[in-house]
Design an enzyme around this catalytic site. Structure first.
Site, PDB file in Angstrom:
ATOM      1  N   SER A   1       1.578  -9.816  -0.305  1.00 35.92           N
ATOM      2  CA  SER A   1       1.303  -8.375  -0.369  1.00 35.92           C
ATOM      3  C   SER A   1       1.611  -7.635   0.935  1.00 35.92           C
ATOM      4  CB  SER A   1      -0.154  -8.150  -0.757  1.00 35.92           C
ATOM      5  OG  SER A   1      -1.001  -8.881   0.109  1.00 35.92           O
TER       6      SER A   1
ATOM      7  N   LYS B   1       0.816  -1.225   0.000  1.00 37.38           N
ATOM      8  CA  LYS B   1       0.000   0.000   0.000  1.00 37.38           C
ATOM      9  C   LYS B   1       0.852   1.280   0.000  1.00 37.38           C
ATOM     10  CE  LYS B   1      -4.125  -1.962   0.283  1.00 37.38           C
ATOM     11  NZ  LYS B   1      -5.202  -1.771  -0.675  1.00 37.38           N
TER      12      LYS B   1
ATOM     13  N   GLU C   1      -9.544   6.391   2.960  1.00 34.25           N
ATOM     14  CA  GLU C   1     -10.393   5.393   3.609  1.00 34.25           C
ATOM     15  C   GLU C   1      -9.499   4.200   3.905  1.00 34.25           C
ATOM     16  OE1 GLU C   1      -9.953   5.482   0.349  1.00 34.25           O
ATOM     17  OE2 GLU C   1      -9.357   3.382   0.170  1.00 34.25           O
TER      18      GLU C   1
END
Ligand SMILES: Cc1ncc(COP(=O)(O)O)c(C=O)c1O
Length: 412
Positions: A379, A89, A111
């Site tokens: 991830s 991210k 968010e």
């Protein structure tokens, strides 16, 4: 990055289904990003942040023990969890944060579901000297509390979202509403490859560094491209980031893994391509969404907050229809099993999201030939999920630990 125009649509999907007053902001963002994506100065600044701050390139690790255990193909792990803040991210957050600063914005809003994207945004805001507000569903705040604490430490305001199902989709709605009220100084840093154009293409571009690195690394390790790629799919940013640089390589098969939750009934999972795929328009874009018969967004469930989302990025929707990406889901129980196996076999504690990809790989690998090369995208790392995994896998000792912590606090 690429000289292609920024896609507004992916086949019938994507687009911009937003209130009129957001169109100028999306136009402004599109124009700014169109200029920056081919600007060598911007790309150099981003690349420097990737290497000196985030830890890129992340390693590609041969998983010898997992390969031996599954008895099929050769398995490599792309270690996105080794990024600063623990997941892929941060890559998108750095990219969009830089774009926003170049546009003269002074605030980032986001968010977050698992909290990973919120932490990434709060981190980037701190690094780039910007203010930060993160919207997070009350339910997710409870199950991902360590990330909430981290965001606050990093200087962000975390706003609990208390309406609807109090999870990710409601956090998106709250962030969109806030953005409309603060367009002048604020950039909405969307955390996955979805939302109205230009977000899906922009997020894909930033995350494509994952697939580009895999290409180079596997050529070094094996002298050829992989035969298959496996990733988990929430909104779709780590998966499209891994797959995009391989989409035009027909020999490479792409497997997207959705959250099968506790079962196939509505509300039990977040598998958009499960029993009854449905196309809809929600939160500014057209794609597949879990919906009820009235077209209302369905409640979802997953053991991992990051996959507990009713929609999916529009490019993945198109690639699904074209048969280029094969989607299927795994159950929470299979995810926990895969989680334990990766810990024990490889010494890697994966995020529960990433354990979905491992679970899928465990189904595929035994039936594949030994010379087949598979890359699984890890991830994120599993620190953030400790409250969930401990509850499931080590309940008694965990409860004792929590009780003693509470006792300790009460005694002081
Ligand atoms: C570690 C990790 N992997 C995957 C995801 C799912 O998001 P995406 O599908 O955009 O990669 C999340 C979302 O929070 C995450 O934290």
């Amino acid at each position: 990055m690429t000289t292609k125009a920024i896609e507004q649509r992916f086949g019938p999907y994507g687009g911009r289904y937003v209130p009129e007053m957001l169109i100028p902001a999306l136009d402004e963002l599109t124009e700014a990003y169109a200029g920056l994506r081919n600007d060598p100065g911007f790309q150099q600044e981003l690349s420097d942040l990737f290497t000196t701050y985030s830890g890129r390139p992340t390693p590609l690790t041969y998983a010898a023990n997992l390969t031996r255990r599954l008895g099929g193909c050769k398995i490599y792990l792309k270690m996105e969890g080794l990024n600063h803040t623990g997941a892929h991210k941060i890559t998108n957050a750095l990219g969009q944060g830089l774009v926003a600063r170049k546009m003269g914005k002074t605030r980032l809003i986001a968010e977050t579901g698992a909290g990973q994207h919120g932490v990434a945004t709060a981190t980037v805001a701190a690094k780039l000297g910007m203010a930060c507000t993160v919207f997070m569903g009350q339910v997710d705040i409870q199950r991902q509390y360590p990330n909430v604490y981290a965001m606050r430490l990093l200087g962000a305001e975390v706003v609990p979202v208390t309406f609807g199902t109090r999870t990710l989709k409601d956090a998106v709605n709250a962030a969109l509403k806030h953005w409309i009220e603060h367009l002048d100084d604020t950039h909405y840093l969307i955390g996955s490859a979805l939302g109205p154009a230009p977000y899906p293409a922009m997020v894909r571009d930033f995350q494509s560094v994952i697939g580009r690195e895999v290409k180079t690394q596997i050529m070094e390790a094996e002298g050829r491209l992989p035969d298959s790629l496996v990733a988990c799919v929430g909104g779709g940013s780590n998966s499209i980031g891994l797959f995009a640089p391989f989409v035009d390589e027909p020999s490479v098969r792409c497997f997207g893994t959705e959250a099968g939750g506790t079962g196939p009934k509505p509300g039990e999972n977040a598998a958009r391509f499960g029993e009854n795929p449905q196309i809809g328009i929600v939160q500014g874009y057209k794609s597949y969404f879990l919906q009820n018969d009235d077209g209302q967004v369905q409640e979802t469930h997953s053991i991992s907050a990051g996959l507990d989302y009713a929609g999916i990025g529009p490019e993945l929707a198109q690639l699904h229809d074209e048969g280029r990406i094969h989607f299927s889901s795994v159950l929470d129980s299979e995810v926990l099993e895969a989680f334990k196996i990766l810990c024990r076999e490889e010494g890697i504690i994966p995020a529960l999201e990433s354990a979905h990809a491992v679970a899928r790989a465990m189904q595929l690998a035994p039936g594949l030939p030994k010379d087949h090369i598979m890359v699984i995208n890890i991830s994120g790392r599993g620190d953030k999920d400790i409250f969930i995994t401990a509850k499931h896998l080590d309940e008694t000792r965990w409860v004792e630990f929590l009780k003693s912590e509470v006792q300790d606090i009460e005694n002081h």
